[in-house]
Design a protein around this motif. Structure first.
Motif, PDB file in Angstrom:
ATOM      1  N   ILE A 166       0.862  -1.179   0.000  1.00  0.00           N
ATOM      2  CA  ILE A 166       0.000   0.000   0.000  1.00  0.00           C
ATOM      3  C   ILE A 166       0.898   1.228   0.000  1.00  0.00           C
ATOM      4  CG2 ILE A 166      -1.770   1.251   1.280  1.00  0.00           C
ATOM      5  CD1 ILE A 166      -2.603  -1.535   2.418  1.00  0.00           C
ATOM      6  N   TYR A 167       0.819   2.013  -1.067  1.00  0.00           N
ATOM      7  CA  TYR A 167       1.747   3.132  -1.158  1.00  0.00           C
ATOM      8  C   TYR A 167       1.210   4.266  -2.020  1.00  0.00           C
ATOM      9  CZ  TYR A 167       2.857   0.809  -5.565  1.00  0.00           C
ATOM     10  OH  TYR A 167       2.770   0.216  -6.797  1.00  0.00           O
ATOM     11  N   GLY A 168       1.619   5.456  -1.602  1.00  0.00           N
ATOM     12  CA  GLY A 168       1.426   6.647  -2.402  1.00  0.00           C
ATOM     13  C   GLY A 168       2.803   7.130  -2.830  1.00  0.00           C
ATOM     14  N   SER A 169       2.935   8.420  -2.972  1.00  0.00           N
ATOM     15  CA  SER A 169       4.228   9.032  -3.249  1.00  0.00           C
ATOM     16  C   SER A 169       4.329  10.292  -2.405  1.00  0.00           C
ATOM     17  CB  SER A 169       4.358   9.363  -4.737  1.00  0.00           C
ATOM     18  OG  SER A 169       3.417  10.349  -5.114  1.00  0.00           O
ATOM     19  N   GLU A 170       5.485  10.923  -2.423  1.00  0.00           N
ATOM     20  CA  GLU A 170       5.646  12.144  -1.638  1.00  0.00           C
ATOM     21  C   GLU A 170       4.650  13.212  -2.065  1.00  0.00           C
ATOM     22  OE1 GLU A 170       9.688  13.499  -1.499  1.00  0.00           O
ATOM     23  OE2 GLU A 170      10.406  11.575  -0.729  1.00  0.00           O
ATOM     24  N   SER A 171       4.288  13.235  -3.329  1.00  0.00           N
ATOM     25  CA  SER A 171       3.337  14.247  -3.810  1.00  0.00           C
ATOM     26  C   SER A 171       1.888  13.753  -3.804  1.00  0.00           C
ATOM     27  CB  SER A 171       3.724  14.706  -5.218  1.00  0.00           C
ATOM     28  OG  SER A 171       3.754  13.617  -6.101  1.00  0.00           O
ATOM     29  N   ASN A 172       1.682  12.470  -3.564  1.00  0.00           N
ATOM     30  CA  ASN A 172       0.331  11.887  -3.520  1.00  0.00           C
ATOM     31  C   ASN A 172       0.223  10.954  -2.319  1.00  0.00           C
ATOM     32  OD1 ASN A 172      -0.818  12.884  -6.070  1.00  0.00           O
ATOM     33  ND2 ASN A 172       0.784  11.655  -6.999  1.00  0.00           N
ATOM     34  N   ILE A 173       0.014  11.522  -1.156  1.00  0.00           N
ATOM     35  CA  ILE A 173      -0.113  10.704   0.051  1.00  0.00           C
ATOM     36  C   ILE A 173      -1.426   9.927  -0.027  1.00  0.00           C
ATOM     37  CG2 ILE A 173      -0.250  10.711   2.576  1.00  0.00           C
ATOM     38  CD1 ILE A 173       2.496  11.576   1.458  1.00  0.00           C
ATOM     39  N   MET A 223      -5.852  -9.734   2.738  1.00  0.00           N
ATOM     40  CA  MET A 223      -4.550 -10.282   2.334  1.00  0.00           C
ATOM     41  C   MET A 223      -4.263 -10.119   0.842  1.00  0.00           C
ATOM     42  SD  MET A 223      -4.107 -13.867   4.391  1.00  0.00           S
ATOM     43  CE  MET A 223      -5.531 -14.643   3.677  1.00  0.00           C
ATOM     44  N   PHE A 224      -2.992  -9.924   0.535  1.00  0.00           N
ATOM     45  CA  PHE A 224      -2.467  -9.885  -0.836  1.00  0.00           C
ATOM     46  C   PHE A 224      -3.033  -8.741  -1.675  1.00  0.00           C
ATOM     47  CE2 PHE A 224      -2.113 -14.360   0.489  1.00  0.00           C
ATOM     48  CZ  PHE A 224      -0.740 -14.524   0.368  1.00  0.00           C
ATOM     49  N   SER A 225      -3.568  -7.715  -1.039  1.00  0.00           N
ATOM     50  CA  SER A 225      -4.101  -6.580  -1.794  1.00  0.00           C
ATOM     51  C   SER A 225      -2.994  -5.584  -2.118  1.00  0.00           C
ATOM     52  CB  SER A 225      -5.225  -5.892  -1.013  1.00  0.00           C
ATOM     53  OG  SER A 225      -6.352  -6.733  -0.954  1.00  0.00           O
ATOM     54  N   ILE A 226      -3.143  -4.911  -3.258  1.00  0.00           N
ATOM     55  CA  ILE A 226      -2.198  -3.886  -3.697  1.00  0.00           C
ATOM     56  C   ILE A 226      -2.987  -2.608  -3.923  1.00  0.00           C
ATOM     57  CG2 ILE A 226      -0.597  -3.149  -5.493  1.00  0.00           C
ATOM     58  CD1 ILE A 226      -0.163  -6.171  -6.083  1.00  0.00           C
ATOM     59  N   ILE A 227      -2.550  -1.547  -3.268  1.00  0.00           N
ATOM     60  CA  ILE A 227      -3.171  -0.242  -3.488  1.00  0.00           C
ATOM     61  C   ILE A 227      -2.057   0.715  -3.890  1.00  0.00           C
ATOM     62  CG2 ILE A 227      -4.578   1.601  -2.515  1.00  0.00           C
ATOM     63  CD1 ILE A 227      -5.693  -0.462  -0.527  1.00  0.00           C
ATOM     64  N   ASN A 228      -2.072   1.094  -5.175  1.00  0.00           N
ATOM     65  CA  ASN A 228      -1.014   1.881  -5.781  1.00  0.00           C
ATOM     66  C   ASN A 228      -1.504   3.307  -6.006  1.00  0.00           C
ATOM     67  OD1 ASN A 228       0.617   3.239  -7.606  1.00  0.00           O
ATOM     68  ND2 ASN A 228       0.469   1.702  -9.195  1.00  0.00           N
ATOM     69  N   GLY A 229      -1.045   4.211  -5.162  1.00  0.00           N
ATOM     70  CA  GLY A 229      -1.376   5.615  -5.311  1.00  0.00           C
ATOM     71  C   GLY A 229      -0.162   6.447  -5.662  1.00  0.00           C
ATOM     72  N   PHE A 230       0.777   5.848  -6.372  1.00  0.00           N
ATOM     73  CA  PHE A 230       2.027   6.544  -6.653  1.00  0.00           C
ATOM     74  C   PHE A 230       1.842   7.720  -7.611  1.00  0.00           C
ATOM     75  CE2 PHE A 230       6.067   7.316  -8.732  1.00  0.00           C
ATOM     76  CZ  PHE A 230       6.913   7.411  -7.635  1.00  0.00           C
ATOM     77  N   SER A 231       1.159   7.512  -8.712  1.00  0.00           N
ATOM     78  CA  SER A 231       1.070   8.540  -9.759  1.00  0.00           C
ATOM     79  C   SER A 231       0.000   9.584  -9.508  1.00  0.00           C
ATOM     80  CB  SER A 231       0.801   7.891 -11.110  1.00  0.00           C
ATOM     81  OG  SER A 231       1.902   7.112 -11.492  1.00  0.00           O
ATOM     82  N   GLU A 232      -1.097   9.165  -8.876  1.00  0.00           N
ATOM     83  CA  GLU A 232      -2.219  10.069  -8.604  1.00  0.00           C
ATOM     84  C   GLU A 232      -2.794   9.728  -7.233  1.00  0.00           C
ATOM     85  OE1 GLU A 232      -3.315  12.618 -10.473  1.00  0.00           O
ATOM     86  OE2 GLU A 232      -2.060  12.221 -12.237  1.00  0.00           O
TER      87      GLU A 232
END
Length: 158
Positions: free
Chosen positions: A37-44, A55-64
């Motif tokens: 589970i992750y964002g980015s510095e500009s997209n918390i 279990m085994f879930s992916i939450i991708n908030g890196f780009s937006e």
């Protein structure tokens, strides 16, 4: 694993096998084993209170931005992504451009097992997503959706 920009509310349980980064997690959230589970510095990435992530879930908030509301139930092996495409091949991107967009999961939503939620999707409050669905469009409050691609099955009445 680099961990930074993590804000945890009260009584948050994150299994030790799970990776989190650039997230704000409100009170009483439980995150099960082997999640990423992750964002980015500009997209918390934001997770509301009383939410469960299976279990085994992916939450991708890196780009937006990805925002998950309060009292959301996310089953196992769910993939929520703010970007999608052939990021390793600029040649392939000529045919299949990268897609990026905000994802919002409203309060009291229930996401079934093995669901994929694509960029630019908003699921308003009290939405239910059937297991094994592919969600590439937004739905209004109290929608029950399912399929590939997900379509409205019925509307919950109060």
């Amino acid at each position: 694993m680099k961990t930074s920009n993590i804000t945890l509310g009260k009584d948050v349980i994150v299994d030790s096998t799970t990776s989190i980064n650039n997230v704000t997690i409100q009170d009483n959230v439980k995150i099960a084993k082997y999640c990423s589970i992750y964002g980015s510095e500009s997209n918390i990435l934001e997770i509301g209170s009383e939410t469960y992530i299976g279990m085994f879930s992916i939450i991708n908030g890196f780009s937006e931005k990805v925002i998950i509301g309060n009292n959301v139930s996310i089953a196992q092996n769910v993939n929520i992504m703010s970007d999608s495409g052939p990021n390793a091949s600029s040649e392939m991107q000529k045919y299949f451009p990268l897609i990026k967009g905000k994802v919002v999961i409203g309060d009291h939503c229930w996401i079934g097992a093995n669901v994929v939620i694509m960029p630019n999707v908003t699921l308003s409050e009290f939405c239910v997503v059937a297991a094994n669905s592919f969600v590439n469009s937004s739905f209004p409050p109290y929608s029950v959706i399912g399929g590939n691609p997900a379509k409205l099955i019925k509307t919950i009445t109060k």
